[in-house]
Enzyme design. Structure first.
Site, PDB file in Angstrom:
ATOM      1  N   ARG A  15      36.733  32.579  76.195  1.00  0.00           N
ATOM      2  CA  ARG A  15      36.714  33.288  74.915  1.00  0.00           C
ATOM      3  C   ARG A  15      36.218  34.732  75.006  1.00  0.00           C
ATOM      4  O   ARG A  15      36.293  35.477  74.040  1.00  0.00           O
ATOM      5  CB  ARG A  15      35.872  32.493  73.904  1.00  0.00           C
ATOM      6  CG  ARG A  15      36.627  31.286  73.360  1.00  0.00           C
ATOM      7  CD  ARG A  15      35.714  30.388  72.566  1.00  0.00           C
ATOM      8  NE  ARG A  15      34.795  29.643  73.432  1.00  0.00           N
ATOM      9  CZ  ARG A  15      33.723  28.997  72.995  1.00  0.00           C
ATOM     10  NH1 ARG A  15      33.416  29.026  71.715  1.00  0.00           N
ATOM     11  NH2 ARG A  15      32.944  28.337  73.837  1.00  0.00           N
ATOM     12  N   LYS A  22      32.014  35.741  82.934  1.00  0.00           N
ATOM     13  CA  LYS A  22      31.140  35.854  81.751  1.00  0.00           C
ATOM     14  C   LYS A  22      29.727  36.328  82.073  1.00  0.00           C
ATOM     15  O   LYS A  22      29.207  37.221  81.413  1.00  0.00           O
ATOM     16  CB  LYS A  22      31.088  34.512  81.022  1.00  0.00           C
ATOM     17  CG  LYS A  22      30.155  34.545  79.828  1.00  0.00           C
ATOM     18  CD  LYS A  22      30.457  33.495  78.803  1.00  0.00           C
ATOM     19  CE  LYS A  22      29.948  32.143  79.164  1.00  0.00           C
ATOM     20  NZ  LYS A  22      30.112  31.186  78.061  1.00  0.00           N
ATOM     21  N   ALA A 377      23.344  84.959  79.720  1.00  0.00           N
ATOM     22  CA  ALA A 377      24.445  84.105  79.282  1.00  0.00           C
ATOM     23  C   ALA A 377      25.630  84.183  80.240  1.00  0.00           C
ATOM     24  O   ALA A 377      25.957  85.250  80.753  1.00  0.00           O
ATOM     25  CB  ALA A 377      24.886  84.517  77.889  1.00  0.00           C
ATOM     26  N   SER A 402      23.996  89.143  82.034  1.00  0.00           N
ATOM     27  CA  SER A 402      24.993  88.185  81.553  1.00  0.00           C
ATOM     28  C   SER A 402      26.285  88.258  82.357  1.00  0.00           C
ATOM     29  O   SER A 402      26.623  89.305  82.910  1.00  0.00           O
ATOM     30  CB  SER A 402      25.317  88.476  80.094  1.00  0.00           C
ATOM     31  OG  SER A 402      24.159  88.290  79.323  1.00  0.00           O
ATOM     32  N   ARG A 437      30.548  96.519  89.712  1.00  0.00           N
ATOM     33  CA  ARG A 437      31.250  96.635  88.446  1.00  0.00           C
ATOM     34  C   ARG A 437      32.259  97.757  88.617  1.00  0.00           C
ATOM     35  O   ARG A 437      31.917  98.808  89.163  1.00  0.00           O
ATOM     36  CB  ARG A 437      30.209  97.028  87.397  1.00  0.00           C
ATOM     37  CG  ARG A 437      30.653  96.852  85.983  1.00  0.00           C
ATOM     38  CD  ARG A 437      29.587  97.399  85.072  1.00  0.00           C
ATOM     39  NE  ARG A 437      28.497  96.481  84.797  1.00  0.00           N
ATOM     40  CZ  ARG A 437      27.370  96.840  84.183  1.00  0.00           C
ATOM     41  NH1 ARG A 437      27.175  98.086  83.811  1.00  0.00           N
ATOM     42  NH2 ARG A 437      26.430  95.947  83.947  1.00  0.00           N
TER      43      ARG A 437
HETATM   44 CA    CA Z   1      28.618  26.593  75.426  1.00  0.00          CA
END
Ligand code: CA
Ligand code: UD1
Length: 456
Positions: A15, A22, A377, A402, A437
């Site tokens: 079930r 189980k 950041a 950043s 840069r």
């Molecule tokens: Ca049972």
């Protein structure tokens, strides 16, 4: 008296509608069978025998190395047949029967059962249910003495009205159990060898059958389907939440709290809703945890605040730090005291020193960050060249502008400053400004393009 435990865990659990056996489904993060074995271990028995059958490979693999004796029941011909598979040692002692799918049974209840059982006395754990359908009923005589157990499918209409039912859990003298097992027959509605038939045999042999009443239903409830699994999960979480509240923890909503492991708490800890904790977690004094936070295997020191939607996985957080919202600390993160880790920051296998701040949108991996460092950041430590991982070192007091990429292996010296938008591929010397840069230019006579005329 010597104690041997037998745990029945051979059933299929049809079930559950699952390919997983189980007893391997989890409750509070641990397989059902593990709960039962761990409870049994607390009784310090001579042996713990687990009768297994369905999903044998998976069950054995999951519990390899556990100090239990595995007993195979190739064909499941009933609970009595299951117990017959175990070779019981000679002599006296008590055998305790448990079930791999009844996970919440308490040690204290079992101790009461074991105190009741003796060499000439059988102790049976029963429970009274408003709706006893499906269970074996306890049949007593006029004096209230237990006579036998009758299974639902074999019961008369009168017997079906009995509300005291068999939990299946019993403690019985080993000497007699061996004899009774030899006498079991399967001439019943299900054609099975019922363990429950030993009750009537005990009565015949003049062995007293005493019952112990379980305190609550959850404790003796077996799991047969996913609804029952969820129901017991909630009952389990509720009891854990209550233990924490008794220890002084403020839980904003105990029904929205999940602990799948163990937590050690200091004083005045506050936990908001939907917090999930897994593995081993330690929370110091005055730790505050915001809503929707996952914490797994972590040590969180005093006065730390973890804000909403953060994930803390295998990390250590020093005192007074503030994490999140939306922070992710991955395995191997060690933060010193007073650190600030902000939103959308991911940290992996890195050490961050006292008071350092990584507040927005950054990735820091395989790094050693000193104290008093400010990481702007959008900073990325490029730790991976597609093949190997390399380390980034950022020394005390450095300031990373950043949107910087630090291409590891690389070192940023003490109190160095990195200009925003830099791609740093070589070490940046201490105390100086380093940046990479492209030059900014302005085009004087440039004109914006005009919208083309669409109609001709
Ligand atoms: Ca049972
Ligand atoms: C059993 C009891 C019933 C009791 C109920 C409580 C018997 C005959 N009946 O009924 O009185 O009220 O438990 O839940 O004992 N198992 C094996 N091998 C087998 C058969 C079962 O290992 O051959 C294991 C199952 O995996 C399960 C447990 O024993 O964990 C109980 O078996 P199940 O068939 O569910 O018994 P019930 O019919 O519920």
């Amino acid at each position: 008296m010597k104690l041997n435990v037998i745990i029945l865990a051979a059933g299929q659990g049809t079930r559950m509608r699952s390919d997983i056996p189980k007893v391997l489904h989890t409750l509070g993060g641990r397989p059902l069978l593990q709960h039962v074995i761990e409870t049994a271990q607390q009784l310090t028995p001579e042996t713990i025998n687990v009768v297994y059958g369905h999903g044998a490979d998976q069950v054995l693999a999951k519990f390899s190395g556990w100090p239990v004796q595995w007993v195979e029941q190739a064909e499941q011909l009933g609970t009595g047949h299951a117990v017959q598979q175990v070779s019981l040692s000679d002599g006296d002692g008590i055998v305790l029967i448990l079930y791999g799918d009844v996970p919440l049974l308490k040690k204290q209840t079992l101790q009461r059962l074991l105190e009741t059982a003796e060499s000439e006395r059988l102790a049976l754990l029963t429970v009274k249910l408003a709706n006893p359908t499906g269970y074996g009923r306890i049949v007593r005589d006029d004096q209230g003495q237990v006579q036998r157990i009758v299974e639902e499918k074999d019961a008369s209409d009168a017997e079906k009205t009995i509300t005291e039912v068999n939990t299946g859990i019993m403690a019985l003298p080993s000497f007699y159990l061996k004899q009774w097992l030899n006498r079991l027959e399967n001439n019943n509605a299900q054609g099975e060898f019922y363990l429950t038939d030993v009750i009537a045999m005990a009565v015949t042999d003049g062995i007293l059958v005493e019952t112990v009443l379980a305190e609550n239903e959850f404790e003796v409830q077996g799991i047969n389907n996913k609804r029952q699994l969820a129901e017991l999960e909630r009952a389990y979480q509720r009891s854990q939440a209550e233990i924490l509240m008794d220890q002084g923890v403020t839980l904003r909503d105990p029904s929205r709290f999940d602990l799948r492991g163990e937590v050690d708490v200091g004083r005045d800890v506050e936990i908001d809703v939907n917090v999930v904790m897994e593995g081993r977690v330690k929370l110091g004094n005055r730790v505050k945890i915001g809503p929707n936070v996952l914490i797994r295997n972590a040590a969180v020191d005093d006065d730390v605040e973890i804000l909403a939607h953060s994930i803390i996985d295998d990390a250590q957080i020093g005192p007074g730090s503030r994490i999140g919202p939306f922070a992710r600390l991955r395995p191997g993160t060690r933060l010193a005291g007073g650190t600030h880790i902000g939103n959308f920051v991911e940290i992996k296998k890195s050490i961050v020193g006292e008071g350092s701040k990584i507040n927005h949108l950054s990735y820091v991996g395989d790094s050693e960050v000193g104290g008093g460092v400010n990481i702007g950041a959008g900073t990325i430590t490029c730790n991976y060249d597609g093949v190997n991982k390399f380390k980034t070192v950022i020394e005390d007091g450095a300031f990373i502008g950043s949107d910087t990429q630090l291409v590891a292996p690389v070192r940023v010296g003490r109190s160095a400053t990195i200009g925003a938008g830099s791609t740093i591929t070589r070490d940046a010397p201490e105390g100086k400004l380093t940046l990479s840069r492209s030059k900014q230019i302005t085009v004087d006579n440039w004109q914006r393009p005009k919208k083309l005329d669409q109609e001709r």
